[in-house]
Motif scaffolding. Sequence first.
Motif, short mmCIF file in Angstrom:
data_model
loop_
_atom_site.label_atom_id
_atom_site.label_comp_id
_atom_site.label_asym_id
_atom_site.label_seq_id
_atom_site.Cartn_x
_atom_site.Cartn_y
_atom_site.Cartn_z
N LEU A 64 0.83 -1.22 0.00
CA LEU A 64 0.00 0.00 0.00
C LEU A 64 0.86 1.26 0.00
CD1 LEU A 64 -2.77 -1.10 2.54
CD2 LEU A 64 -3.01 -0.82 0.06
N LEU A 65 1.97 1.21 0.72
CA LEU A 65 2.83 2.40 0.80
C LEU A 65 3.75 2.50 -0.41
CD1 LEU A 65 3.55 2.24 4.65
CD2 LEU A 65 2.01 3.79 3.44
N SER A 66 3.51 1.62 -1.38
CA SER A 66 4.20 1.70 -2.68
C SER A 66 3.17 1.84 -3.80
CB SER A 66 5.01 0.41 -2.93
OG SER A 66 5.96 0.20 -1.91
N THR A 67 1.96 2.28 -3.46
CA THR A 67 0.88 2.26 -4.44
C THR A 67 1.25 2.92 -5.78
OG1 THR A 67 -0.87 2.10 -2.80
CG2 THR A 67 -1.48 3.06 -4.90
N SER A 68 1.85 4.10 -5.73
CA SER A 68 2.14 4.79 -6.99
C SER A 68 3.15 3.98 -7.81
CB SER A 68 2.67 6.19 -6.74
OG SER A 68 3.85 6.15 -5.96
N TRP A 69 4.08 3.34 -7.14
CA TRP A 69 5.08 2.54 -7.86
C TRP A 69 4.43 1.27 -8.44
CZ3 TRP A 69 10.58 2.21 -5.18
CH2 TRP A 69 11.58 2.30 -6.17
N GLY A 125 10.89 -1.85 -1.77
CA GLY A 125 9.55 -1.67 -1.18
C GLY A 125 9.58 -1.53 0.33
N LEU A 173 -2.70 -3.40 -7.65
CA LEU A 173 -3.15 -3.61 -6.27
C LEU A 173 -4.03 -4.85 -6.15
CD1 LEU A 173 -3.95 0.01 -4.99
CD2 LEU A 173 -1.84 -1.29 -4.76
N LEU A 188 -6.82 1.38 5.44
CA LEU A 188 -6.23 1.97 4.24
C LEU A 188 -6.50 1.07 3.04
CD1 LEU A 188 -4.46 4.26 3.10
CD2 LEU A 188 -2.45 2.85 3.62
N LEU A 228 -8.68 2.28 -0.08
CA LEU A 228 -7.97 2.45 -1.35
C LEU A 228 -8.51 1.50 -2.41
CD1 LEU A 228 -5.66 4.35 -2.11
CD2 LEU A 228 -4.06 2.52 -1.62
N LEU A 272 1.52 7.42 0.08
CA LEU A 272 1.28 6.21 -0.71
C LEU A 272 2.37 6.02 -1.77
CD1 LEU A 272 -2.59 6.52 -0.93
CD2 LEU A 272 -1.27 4.94 0.48
N SER A 276 7.81 4.27 -0.49
CA SER A 276 9.00 3.52 -0.91
C SER A 276 9.72 4.24 -2.04
CB SER A 276 8.62 2.10 -1.33
OG SER A 276 7.71 2.12 -2.40
N TRP A 277 8.96 4.87 -2.91
CA TRP A 277 9.58 5.61 -4.02
C TRP A 277 10.28 6.87 -3.50
CZ3 TRP A 277 6.25 5.82 -9.16
CH2 TRP A 277 7.11 5.65 -10.26
N SER A 295 -1.42 8.12 -9.03
CA SER A 295 -1.79 6.97 -9.86
C SER A 295 -3.30 6.77 -9.80
CB SER A 295 -1.06 5.72 -9.37
OG SER A 295 -1.56 5.35 -8.10
N LEU A 353 -7.78 9.05 8.26
CA LEU A 353 -6.91 7.90 7.97
C LEU A 353 -5.53 8.38 7.53
CD1 LEU A 353 -6.91 4.78 7.59
CD2 LEU A 353 -7.80 5.16 5.29
#
Lengths: 365, 365
Positions: A205-210, A223, A291, A327, A331, B206, B209-210, B225, B323
């Motif tokens: 989730l904390l890499s969603t954009s990637w 990640g 996702l 989250l 999401l 979100l 990591s990036w 995204s 959140l």
Amino acid sequence: MKKTYAILGAGNGGQAIAGYISSLGYRVRLYDPMTEVVNKLNERGSIKLTGIYDSENKIELVSTDLKKVVKGADIVMVVNPSIYHRDMAINCAPFIEENQFIFLHPGGTFGAFAFKKGLEDGGCKFDVPIAESNTLIYACRAVEAGIVNVAGKKDRLLVATFPAANNEMVCNSLKEIYEEIEPASNVLVTSFDNTNPIFHPAPTLLSTSWVESDKDFLYYYEGISNSIGQFIIEMDKERIEVGKALGLEYGTDLISSFDQYELEYNCKGDNIMEVVRNVGAYEGIKGPNSLKTRYLYEDIPMGLVAIASLGDALGINVERIKLIISLGEKLLNEDFYTNSRNLKNLGLENMSSEEIFNFAITGQK
Amino acid sequence: MKKTYAILGAGNGGQAIAGYISSLGYRVRLYDPMTEVVNKLNERGSIKLTGIYDSENKIELVSTDLKKVVKGADIVMVVNPSIYHRDMAINCAPFIEENQFIFLHPGGTFGAFAFKKGLEDGGCKFDVPIAESNTLIYACRAVEAGIVNVAGKKDRLLVATFPAANNEMVCNSLKEIYEEIEPASNVLVTSFDNTNPIFHPAPTLLSTSWVESDKDFLYYYEGISNSIGQFIIEMDKERIEVGKALGLEYGTDLISSFDQYELEYNCKGDNIMEVVRNVGAYEGIKGPNSLKTRYLYEDIPMGLVAIASLGDALGINVERIKLIISLGEKLLNEDFYTNSRNLKNLGLENMSSEEIFNFAITGQK
């Protein structure tokens, strides 16, 4: 007479296991709900193993008919993602026989409880032992239906049985096929040994954009960045506290992710980002491209929800775990509670920690 | 006699504004708490503007002495990130004079309320008008202390004054320097026009990591995204609902992010990911390289907390906003409530939506 195994699930793991057990001379039946897979396996007529094995193996029956596969088998081995366990239990329930036992390979978090409740809800008449392992023994991939490359086999497979009194019988039986089996004292131990819910949803989730970009990233190497690593170690502490509240002894039956990495991969480090970067097996593993991944769709409802529901019921602080569940829900626009391993589906509603621990040992509420 | 401006804050914006106002022939004093910056500006002796301007401009006084800068000025213009507004107000309070007015350029979310409360808490004796703009008029960057490149100027600067009765006087005065000023009916309008809290924290978190990798990413093109875009549009709806609950009229004084992009950039799209990818000005903007960014440290406590606190008090669903606040707090190990734009620091505790609206208009509780 050699035992008969019913393998439920003809994915990568199920095919590999069916082929391997057949190669030992046992009678093997294989179930899958997908007609296409079953037809292809029947057309091929056998399962070929490559990699660490090299054998062509007859399967007595490959079928979409659960009744034909299960009835008369000695051991029912469920090789399915944990999201299917409950439905599988309900569907199996009418065909389970008195002298069988069930082995969830692997069980995920509280698989035995979920399967037990599913059997009950499906009207099963018998109180059969339900074993679960902490992980799948193989790293394997079906190249095509009926041809499976088994790249590796784990050195240790923790197995516990519900209720615990049956564990010796179950483990002795399963050791005929997998000598790597190491009995664990109860199914709470195997359940809490599964740290996928800690290591999958939050970094994803904390890499969603990637994840949603057209660029690849290395799941463990990139990640689990510094802040994400610190966050999941705090989540790991919440997991540990729930396990302790359930009566597991910290340091033996319940270990931290740091200790697990040291034990399983001989990897240490000052923080978890460093530790996972030292795991050679993780080197090339890429993050998901969407996702819609089991890292979220399995590990949130089947893992985090189970731990959070118990944590809440036992008054343990599970705020980070709940944050990641929320989250994920927001999401993905999903409800991860209703059909998940919540207390109702685990058959653990309104039970104290002592009652749950005793239930794991004795099977009696 | 030409008016005297006290500019508080000698960052990029403060230096650009001080130089520009001086170029118009006004008397300008410039305050900054950092001795090093002040010394450098004094060594240089003037502020040079490049880009859309080309001038070398004397500043009457550049000082770390707030009293000397503020006393006797006609207009006190605060050009600071919103996280400094409250402390600035408390520190200014003893020196504010009866005939001055204050202009927060920009105000962030509820800047005028926060400044008002800060003046009160600092013991200010006078009830001076406090104006705020929705944004900073310039895109500018100080190449070095005293040399500022002003790359662009916005076509429209919304300004509202607290209390609203003073808005005509304030806007007429400020229009002497910026004809782009467009009066808004009250400070709720300018506050809700700031959508940074919607577009910064969630995409940054979100993308953790990036952000923490050694790879760059394009903030708007990649950071927003598909799933993140959908999520922030749901957050935007929560912002809208809080604004509506406060009495703002949707469609005029309160618009969606979609409408804002159409109005300001003439960009449309089926979803917000598409819209932001059509914004030419966003093309090369990279994401932050660290979670220590104003996208989190300003926009969560000064923006999201303000909206969420009001939403909670008014019974509006702000679950996504909360959140993201929690996620930020847990991931960064920060308390984003205590020193933030919570209801206490905004002076809005125990007020109904009607009382808050009337307060914005009249300044009376």
